[in-house]
Design an enzyme around this catalytic site. Structure first.
Site, short mmCIF file in Angstrom:
data_model
loop_
_atom_site.label_atom_id
_atom_site.label_comp_id
_atom_site.label_asym_id
_atom_site.label_seq_id
_atom_site.Cartn_x
_atom_site.Cartn_y
_atom_site.Cartn_z
N ARG A 18 133.06 53.71 -19.44
CA ARG A 18 133.11 52.63 -18.44
C ARG A 18 131.70 52.09 -18.14
O ARG A 18 131.32 51.02 -18.58
CB ARG A 18 133.81 53.12 -17.16
CG ARG A 18 134.20 52.01 -16.21
CD ARG A 18 133.06 51.44 -15.37
NE ARG A 18 132.44 52.47 -14.52
CZ ARG A 18 131.34 52.24 -13.81
NH1 ARG A 18 130.75 51.05 -13.83
NH2 ARG A 18 130.80 53.21 -13.09
N ASP A 19 130.91 52.86 -17.42
CA ASP A 19 129.58 52.36 -17.03
C ASP A 19 128.76 52.08 -18.29
O ASP A 19 127.98 51.12 -18.34
CB ASP A 19 128.88 53.42 -16.16
CG ASP A 19 127.84 52.81 -15.23
OD1 ASP A 19 127.44 51.66 -15.44
OD2 ASP A 19 127.41 53.51 -14.30
N HIS A 66 124.77 59.79 -9.08
CA HIS A 66 125.04 58.89 -10.21
C HIS A 66 123.73 58.17 -10.50
O HIS A 66 123.43 57.12 -9.93
CB HIS A 66 126.14 57.92 -9.76
CG HIS A 66 126.50 56.83 -10.71
ND1 HIS A 66 127.70 56.79 -11.39
CD2 HIS A 66 125.84 55.70 -11.09
CE1 HIS A 66 127.76 55.69 -12.13
NE2 HIS A 66 126.64 55.02 -11.97
N HIS A 80 121.05 56.30 -12.86
CA HIS A 80 120.67 55.61 -14.10
C HIS A 80 119.24 56.06 -14.43
O HIS A 80 118.50 56.53 -13.55
CB HIS A 80 120.79 54.10 -13.92
CG HIS A 80 122.22 53.65 -13.90
ND1 HIS A 80 122.81 52.95 -14.93
CD2 HIS A 80 123.21 53.83 -12.98
CE1 HIS A 80 124.08 52.72 -14.65
NE2 HIS A 80 124.35 53.24 -13.46
N CYS A 110 123.81 48.08 -16.21
CA CYS A 110 124.68 47.47 -15.20
C CYS A 110 124.57 45.96 -15.37
O CYS A 110 123.47 45.42 -15.38
CB CYS A 110 124.27 47.87 -13.79
SG CYS A 110 125.24 47.00 -12.54
N ASN A 143 123.31 55.38 -17.54
CA ASN A 143 123.20 56.61 -16.76
C ASN A 143 122.40 57.61 -17.57
O ASN A 143 122.27 57.49 -18.79
CB ASN A 143 124.59 57.23 -16.54
CG ASN A 143 125.49 56.36 -15.69
OD1 ASN A 143 126.25 55.57 -16.21
ND2 ASN A 143 125.37 56.50 -14.40
P1 HMG Z 1 136.32 36.96 -7.04
O1 HMG Z 1 136.11 35.81 -7.96
O2 HMG Z 1 135.71 36.92 -5.69
O3 HMG Z 1 137.88 37.32 -6.90
O4 HMG Z 1 135.84 38.27 -7.78
P2 HMG Z 1 139.14 36.47 -6.55
O5 HMG Z 1 140.05 37.39 -5.81
O6 HMG Z 1 138.75 35.16 -5.93
O7 HMG Z 1 139.78 36.18 -7.99
C1 HMG Z 1 139.14 35.35 -8.96
C2 HMG Z 1 139.83 35.55 -10.30
O8 HMG Z 1 139.70 36.91 -10.72
C3 HMG Z 1 141.34 35.30 -10.27
O9 HMG Z 1 141.72 34.87 -11.56
C4 HMG Z 1 141.91 36.67 -10.06
O10 HMG Z 1 143.23 36.80 -10.51
C5 HMG Z 1 140.98 37.52 -10.88
P3 HMG Z 1 141.82 33.30 -11.93
O11 HMG Z 1 142.81 32.76 -10.95
O12 HMG Z 1 140.44 32.71 -11.76
O13 HMG Z 1 142.28 33.30 -13.34
N1 HMG Z 1 140.91 38.89 -10.41
C6 HMG Z 1 141.13 39.96 -11.19
N2 HMG Z 1 141.45 40.10 -12.48
C7 HMG Z 1 141.60 41.35 -12.94
N3 HMG Z 1 141.43 42.46 -12.20
C8 HMG Z 1 141.12 42.34 -10.90
C9 HMG Z 1 140.96 41.06 -10.35
N4 HMG Z 1 140.64 40.64 -9.12
C10 HMG Z 1 140.61 39.31 -9.16
N5 HMG Z 1 140.95 43.46 -10.17
C11 HMG Z 1 135.95 40.60 -8.26
C12 HMG Z 1 135.94 39.53 -7.18
C13 HMG Z 1 135.70 41.93 -7.60
C14 HMG Z 1 137.30 40.59 -8.97
C15 HMG Z 1 134.82 40.26 -9.29
O14 HMG Z 1 133.64 40.09 -8.58
C16 HMG Z 1 134.63 41.31 -10.35
O15 HMG Z 1 135.52 41.55 -11.16
N6 HMG Z 1 133.44 41.92 -10.41
C17 HMG Z 1 133.13 42.87 -11.45
C18 HMG Z 1 132.33 43.95 -10.87
C19 HMG Z 1 132.03 45.02 -11.89
O16 HMG Z 1 132.88 45.42 -12.66
N7 HMG Z 1 130.77 45.51 -11.86
C20 HMG Z 1 130.37 46.58 -12.66
C21 HMG Z 1 130.92 47.87 -12.14
S1 HMG Z 1 130.07 48.47 -10.67
C22 HMG Z 1 128.79 49.43 -11.30
O17 HMG Z 1 128.59 49.45 -12.49
C23 HMG Z 1 128.03 50.31 -10.35
C24 HMG Z 1 128.42 51.78 -10.45
O18 HMG Z 1 128.28 52.26 -11.77
C25 HMG Z 1 127.55 52.60 -9.50
C26 HMG Z 1 126.05 52.35 -9.67
O19 HMG Z 1 125.52 52.50 -10.77
O20 HMG Z 1 125.44 52.01 -8.66
C27 HMG Z 1 129.89 52.00 -10.05
MG MG Z 2 126.39 52.92 -12.62
#
Ligand code: HMG
Ligand code: MG
Length: 314
Positions: A31-32, A222, A224, A255, A264
């Site tokens: 995933r990450d 966690h 990186h 990220c 990570n």
């Molecule tokens: P948004 O645009 O504000 O959401 O995004 P929305 O509710 O307005 O929806 C917009 C569109 O997204 C719509 O589709 C929804 O259906 C769709 P459209 O009508 O445009 O075709 N949608 C989805 N589709 C699939 N699955 C869903 C979903 N929700 C809405 N769950 C949202 C908000 C959170 C969805 C967006 O910002 C997003 O997907 N962000 C991705 C964030 C991400 O994956 N980041 C990386 C992971 S976090 C990380 O790596 C950190 C971590 O490792 C810890 C660390 O290292 O610190 C965990």
């Molecule tokens: Mg991370």
């Protein structure tokens, strides 16, 4: 420095670690890691996850149910969950930012899910398109659904040692967000140094502060490895009692919303250090190294684990 187990009377010096001490590793590579690499075929993800379970990993984050427009690399997460041969006793987890993501994860039979918030407003906006407060609001119905379906939820807090947009982040804010997620019902809070800038004393102080609001045995680290500090940071935190670490085989990833962030800490490097200290992980290092090499070859990428590189060169 000394070990501290849950029974403080067993506190011993470095050389006298209690035999029963064990560590739980949450594997992030699929995933990450892969969310920030070029997209790989579903079959390669499935092979990676199965080989990680064969190597002894019991907790594997396999994908995320986020917008495919935001993170296209994770768009096949339901297929991945459908295609893996599951091993009993292994948790196959997925990230879910909102109810829609939770429903997709439930449908795909993820064993558990994770919500992800941040201690930085700017990072929250760029990562999940809402403020910290709005993200908490979004998590409430997700938590209710998870409870109804008996699905454990893990919580992440990003930017615990700094933010790519805001720089320094107050540890009090990290503790505040962590406590909110914990009180909402997350069974464990994973503290993310998203851009890998922390150093040992800072990491230790952060963990101590959060530990005043959330029990340390409910916290995970966690880290990186952007600045090469992750192992040192973990070492500096071990004697505070933390025993859960997130890491990524072959050091995959980064990220998407934190430019320049490395993956990570490599799981192989973490396992090597922990085994060298006499801590148990249940992981076979050679098998793990081979799993990391296979996905690195698939990605046409240098293996990001020093330990794997050394072991496989023998
Ligand atoms: P948004 O645009 O504000 O959401 O995004 P929305 O509710 O307005 O929806 C917009 C569109 O997204 C719509 O589709 C929804 O259906 C769709 P459209 O009508 O445009 O075709 N949608 C989805 N589709 C699939 N699955 C869903 C979903 N929700 C809405 N769950 C949202 C908000 C959170 C969805 C967006 O910002 C997003 O997907 N962000 C991705 C964030 C991400 O994956 N980041 C990386 C992971 S976090 C990380 O790596 C950190 C971590 O490792 C810890 C660390 O290292 O610190 C965990
Ligand atoms: Mg991370």
């Amino acid at each position: 420095m000394s070990w501290k187990t849950s029974d403080s009377s067993k506190q011993t010096g470095w050389g006298k670690k209690p035999q029963s001490d064990s560590v739980s590793i949450f594997e992030m590579g699929a995933r990450d890691g892969l969310q920030n690499e070029v997209a790989v075929p579903t079959a390669a993800k499935v092979a990676l996850i199965e080989s990680l379970a064969d190597a002894g990993l019991k907790r594997i984050e396999v994908g995320s149910f986020v917008s495919p427009k935001w993170v296209p690399q994770m768009a096949d997460s339901a297929d991945v969950l459908a295609q893996i041969q599951r091993q009993s006793g292994v948790v196959y987890s997925a990230l879910t930012p909102n109810v829609k993501g939770f429903e997709l994860a439930l449908n795909a039979k993820a064993s558990e899910v994770a919500i992800f918030g941040a201690a930085s407003q700017s990072f929250s906006q760029r990562n999940i398109n809402c403020s910290i407060e709005e993200s908490i609001e979004r998590f409430i119905p997700l938590m209710e659904l998870a409870k109804k379906h008996n699905i454990p939820v893990r919580g992440y807090v990003s930017c615990v040692l700094g933010c790519p947009y805001e720089g320094e982040i107050a540890v009090s804010e990290v503790a505040r967000v962590s406590e909110i997620l914990y009180k909402m019902g997350c069974y464990e809070i994973s503290l993310g140094d998203t851009i890998g800038i922390g150093t040992p004393q800072k990491a230790r102080r952060m963990l101590q502060t959060v530990g005043e609001r959330v029990p340390v045995d409910k916290l995970a680290l966690h880290f990186h490895d952007t600045y090469g500090q992750a192992l040192a940071n973990i070492l500096a935190c071990l004697d505070l009692g933390v025993r859960v670490f997130d890491s990524s085989v072959a050091g995959l990833g980064g990220c998407p919303y934190a430019k320049g962030a490395s993956g990570n800490l490599a799981t192989e490097d973490l396992v090597y250090m922990l085994h060298g200290m006499g801590l148990e992980t249940g992981i076979e290092l050679q098998k793990l190294a081979l799993a990391g090499q296979a996905i690195s070859t698939q990605l046409n990428r240098k293996n990001g684990s020093k330990v794997a590189t050394a072991l496989l060169a023998k």
